[in-house]
Design an enzyme around this catalytic site. Sequence first.
Site, PDB file in Angstrom:
ATOM      1  N   CYS A   2       0.853  -1.193   0.000  1.00  0.00           N
ATOM      2  CA  CYS A   2       0.000   0.000   0.000  1.00  0.00           C
ATOM      3  C   CYS A   2       0.884   1.238   0.000  1.00  0.00           C
ATOM      4  O   CYS A   2       2.114   1.142   0.097  1.00  0.00           O
ATOM      5  CB  CYS A   2      -0.873   0.006   1.253  1.00  0.00           C
ATOM      6  SG  CYS A   2      -1.907  -1.447   1.406  1.00  0.00           S
ATOM      7  N   ARG A  27       1.280   1.509  -5.964  1.00  0.00           N
ATOM      8  CA  ARG A  27       1.385   0.586  -4.818  1.00  0.00           C
ATOM      9  C   ARG A  27       0.065  -0.126  -4.534  1.00  0.00           C
ATOM     10  O   ARG A  27       0.031  -1.076  -3.769  1.00  0.00           O
ATOM     11  CB  ARG A  27       1.812   1.353  -3.567  1.00  0.00           C
ATOM     12  CG  ARG A  27       3.265   1.812  -3.583  1.00  0.00           C
ATOM     13  CD  ARG A  27       3.606   2.740  -2.446  1.00  0.00           C
ATOM     14  NE  ARG A  27       5.050   2.772  -2.259  1.00  0.00           N
ATOM     15  CZ  ARG A  27       5.717   1.936  -1.473  1.00  0.00           C
ATOM     16  NH1 ARG A  27       5.040   1.035  -0.790  1.00  0.00           N
ATOM     17  NH2 ARG A  27       7.025   1.985  -1.378  1.00  0.00           N
ATOM     18  N   TRP A  74      -3.736  -1.962  -1.329  1.00  0.00           N
ATOM     19  CA  TRP A  74      -3.702  -3.224  -2.057  1.00  0.00           C
ATOM     20  C   TRP A  74      -4.105  -4.253  -1.013  1.00  0.00           C
ATOM     21  O   TRP A  74      -3.369  -4.546  -0.074  1.00  0.00           O
ATOM     22  CB  TRP A  74      -2.276  -3.491  -2.578  1.00  0.00           C
ATOM     23  CG  TRP A  74      -2.185  -4.699  -3.434  1.00  0.00           C
ATOM     24  CD1 TRP A  74      -2.855  -4.969  -4.587  1.00  0.00           C
ATOM     25  CD2 TRP A  74      -1.371  -5.860  -3.179  1.00  0.00           C
ATOM     26  NE1 TRP A  74      -2.505  -6.199  -5.066  1.00  0.00           N
ATOM     27  CE2 TRP A  74      -1.600  -6.771  -4.234  1.00  0.00           C
ATOM     28  CE3 TRP A  74      -0.474  -6.217  -2.173  1.00  0.00           C
ATOM     29  CZ2 TRP A  74      -0.970  -8.022  -4.295  1.00  0.00           C
ATOM     30  CZ3 TRP A  74       0.155  -7.452  -2.235  1.00  0.00           C
ATOM     31  CH2 TRP A  74      -0.090  -8.341  -3.285  1.00  0.00           C
ATOM     32  N   GLY A  99       1.587  -2.683   5.185  1.00  0.00           N
ATOM     33  CA  GLY A  99       2.259  -3.854   5.775  1.00  0.00           C
ATOM     34  C   GLY A  99       1.229  -4.842   6.280  1.00  0.00           C
ATOM     35  O   GLY A  99       0.043  -4.765   5.918  1.00  0.00           O
ATOM     36  N   GLU A 463      26.930   1.819 -19.925  1.00  0.00           N
ATOM     37  CA  GLU A 463      26.577   3.062 -19.232  1.00  0.00           C
ATOM     38  C   GLU A 463      25.756   2.777 -17.971  1.00  0.00           C
ATOM     39  O   GLU A 463      25.983   3.365 -16.917  1.00  0.00           O
ATOM     40  CB  GLU A 463      25.796   3.992 -20.176  1.00  0.00           C
ATOM     41  CG  GLU A 463      25.349   5.301 -19.559  1.00  0.00           C
ATOM     42  CD  GLU A 463      26.458   6.184 -19.025  1.00  0.00           C
ATOM     43  OE1 GLU A 463      26.157   7.096 -18.241  1.00  0.00           O
ATOM     44  OE2 GLU A 463      27.646   5.897 -19.324  1.00  0.00           O
ATOM     45  N   LYS A 467      26.833   3.846 -14.167  1.00  0.00           N
ATOM     46  CA  LYS A 467      25.995   4.664 -13.276  1.00  0.00           C
ATOM     47  C   LYS A 467      25.790   3.964 -11.939  1.00  0.00           C
ATOM     48  O   LYS A 467      25.903   4.567 -10.874  1.00  0.00           O
ATOM     49  CB  LYS A 467      24.638   4.955 -13.938  1.00  0.00           C
ATOM     50  CG  LYS A 467      24.753   5.998 -15.054  1.00  0.00           C
ATOM     51  CD  LYS A 467      24.876   7.378 -14.548  1.00  0.00           C
ATOM     52  CE  LYS A 467      25.971   8.298 -15.090  1.00  0.00           C
ATOM     53  NZ  LYS A 467      26.948   7.897 -15.974  1.00  0.00           N
ATOM     54  N   GLU A 470      29.106   4.183  -9.976  1.00  0.00           N
ATOM     55  CA  GLU A 470      29.565   5.463  -9.442  1.00  0.00           C
ATOM     56  C   GLU A 470      28.579   6.085  -8.448  1.00  0.00           C
ATOM     57  O   GLU A 470      28.970   6.858  -7.592  1.00  0.00           O
ATOM     58  CB  GLU A 470      29.898   6.441 -10.567  1.00  0.00           C
ATOM     59  CG  GLU A 470      28.780   6.870 -11.450  1.00  0.00           C
ATOM     60  CD  GLU A 470      29.299   7.823 -12.529  1.00  0.00           C
ATOM     61  OE1 GLU A 470      30.158   8.672 -12.223  1.00  0.00           O
ATOM     62  OE2 GLU A 470      28.847   7.698 -13.672  1.00  0.00           O
ATOM     63  N   LYS A 586      33.662  15.934 -10.879  1.00  0.00           N
ATOM     64  CA  LYS A 586      32.841  16.177 -12.058  1.00  0.00           C
ATOM     65  C   LYS A 586      33.695  16.293 -13.315  1.00  0.00           C
ATOM     66  O   LYS A 586      33.345  15.808 -14.388  1.00  0.00           O
ATOM     67  CB  LYS A 586      32.021  17.449 -11.860  1.00  0.00           C
ATOM     68  CG  LYS A 586      31.112  17.781 -13.025  1.00  0.00           C
ATOM     69  CD  LYS A 586      30.098  16.672 -13.264  1.00  0.00           C
ATOM     70  CE  LYS A 586      29.266  16.820 -14.513  1.00  0.00           C
ATOM     71  NZ  LYS A 586      28.556  15.604 -14.874  1.00  0.00           N
TER      72      LYS A 586
END
Length: 591
Positions: A2, A27, A74, A99, A463, A467, A470, A586
């Site tokens: 949920c 959800r 849900w 939960g 790539e 990602k 890093e 950077k």
Amino acid sequence: MCGIIGITSNKPVSSAIINSLKKLEYRGYDSAGIATLTKGFINEIKSEGRVDNLEKSLINIKMEGTIGIGHVRWATHGIPNTVNAHPHSSETVSVVHNGIIENSTLLKKHLINKGHKFKSQTDTEVIVHLITEYLKKDSLKDSIIKMLKQLHGSFALGIIFKDQPDLIVGARRGSPLAVGYGSNENYLGSDSYSLKSMTNKISYLNDGEFCVVKKNQVEFFDENGTRVNKKVLELSSKEIEEQPITLKNCIKEYIDNINNEINIYNFPWKINEISSVTLIGCGTAYNSCLIAKYWFEALTSLDVTTDVASEFRYRKNRFKKNNLYIFVSQSGETADTYAALDLCNKNDMKTACIVNVIESSIARDSNFVLPIHCGPEIGVASTKAFLGQMLVLYILILKLSFLRKDLDKNSYIQKTKNLKELPKLVEKTLLTESQIQSISKTFADAKGSMFLGRGFSYPIALEGALKLKELSYTHAEGYPAGEMKHGPLALIEDGMPVIVLAPKDLYHKKIISNMQEVIARGAKVLLITNKSTDEVISENIWEKIEVEKASDDLLPFLLTIPLQKLAYYTALEKGYDIDKPRNLAKSVTVE
Ligand code: AGP
């Protein structure tokens, strides 16, 4: 699963709660509900089905409360109907829960013996009566502590109190819960996705913790009520979200909207003076060179090679007059790439560059500059610049291919037209975010991961792995899927998350059989493909993400998005600094 949300503010909160519930609808959409404190009373509205239904039922109801909670359901305990919808409230307390309370039956019996009357079939309602019971004798904090100790199972809770009109209590064990910080308002939500339209500053609760959220203060406690300090994380997937706009801006710069013509002004060379191309870069910039190699080979008859700058600058290169050396760099200051350019200039070669910073050294020293127009990129992990580099490389290749008559006019116009649809396709693909956020939890616990691709998808696999490495410091490798049998397959073990990029292109069937090879060794496969009419053979896969439908040339742009988000959310899940990952800079201005 949920979704819960809570907001305390100095202005009415119901519409902001509804907006966040819409974000949380992935959800669960069996029912939705909201409760606010208005003039000292708990005002609860619930409806079956989607949040839209709840919104409709609020049209004629003025919910003025400046504090409130909301829920999308849900159903696990109790059928999906309005009675079992959350929030569950008594006169003094209202609760939303994500939960399962495993000992709810026992607690219910105990509370009924104490005279409590239950309205729903849910496990959650025991929380309402349990805390109401404790509040009869104990302080709020002690009541919370005692209540939490009684509960077995998993929960993320949001609770408001008639007698405490300025606070929301949140508590977590097992299910995710985050706090968001605003000005004169604060938030509670199942995940950052539901909060990020209101704030970019969040803290996550750990298991066993609870918090007291007021509009100007948030306090965190462990299960014994001892105060805990929390790190405030800054959400900054701004650059990933910006990509539809940056791509649109860049396309406007290069494509004449009326006659779908690509305008690359003052190209300094005659088209027949170039018979081959070398693409050079580092890191993410190198990965964009690699995807360009596939496009060059698919669309032109030019010979093309790619090189990592730090290798190129020390190799015994065969410099050729009719070769065009293209240097790709976001910053335009990367030492290895600049040194490689300098080497070519010293050998009087044709040099062009694709950069984001047009006043940079690489731009200043190249014969020809193609800017990527994506605005300053702050995050160390390159995202929008990668898509910008790919875009400008693709535009250059289309232009060269047309000028060289490798591509006929109709295909050239059609491909240019397709390109103008790209920003919209990226925008739609960004909507896969919520699914990725839940998937990222598995990666947060993973020892390592593999990214597999073939053809155009292989550089994107590289790539994606870069990602994840890093940003989340998770060991990850990108691999041409056909290579797995030649060694890396030995790395696959039970439950290892493996990303398989399997768009519906000419490599599809091949990569699906490679996928089955790793599944056979116990891999947990996240299949990323694109929407299409024909069914994907996806037996035994763990999760599937579908990006928008697009031409083979443009699919690499779309496949990149979920990989950027996966790295982002895995890092967030692990509590790492998104913009400034450890050990990196950077712009790497040293070799
Ligand atoms: C990418 O996320 C990294 N920050 C890094 O690999 C980067 O792409 C590389 O250092 C090249 O930087 P540049 O594009 O500024 O030359």
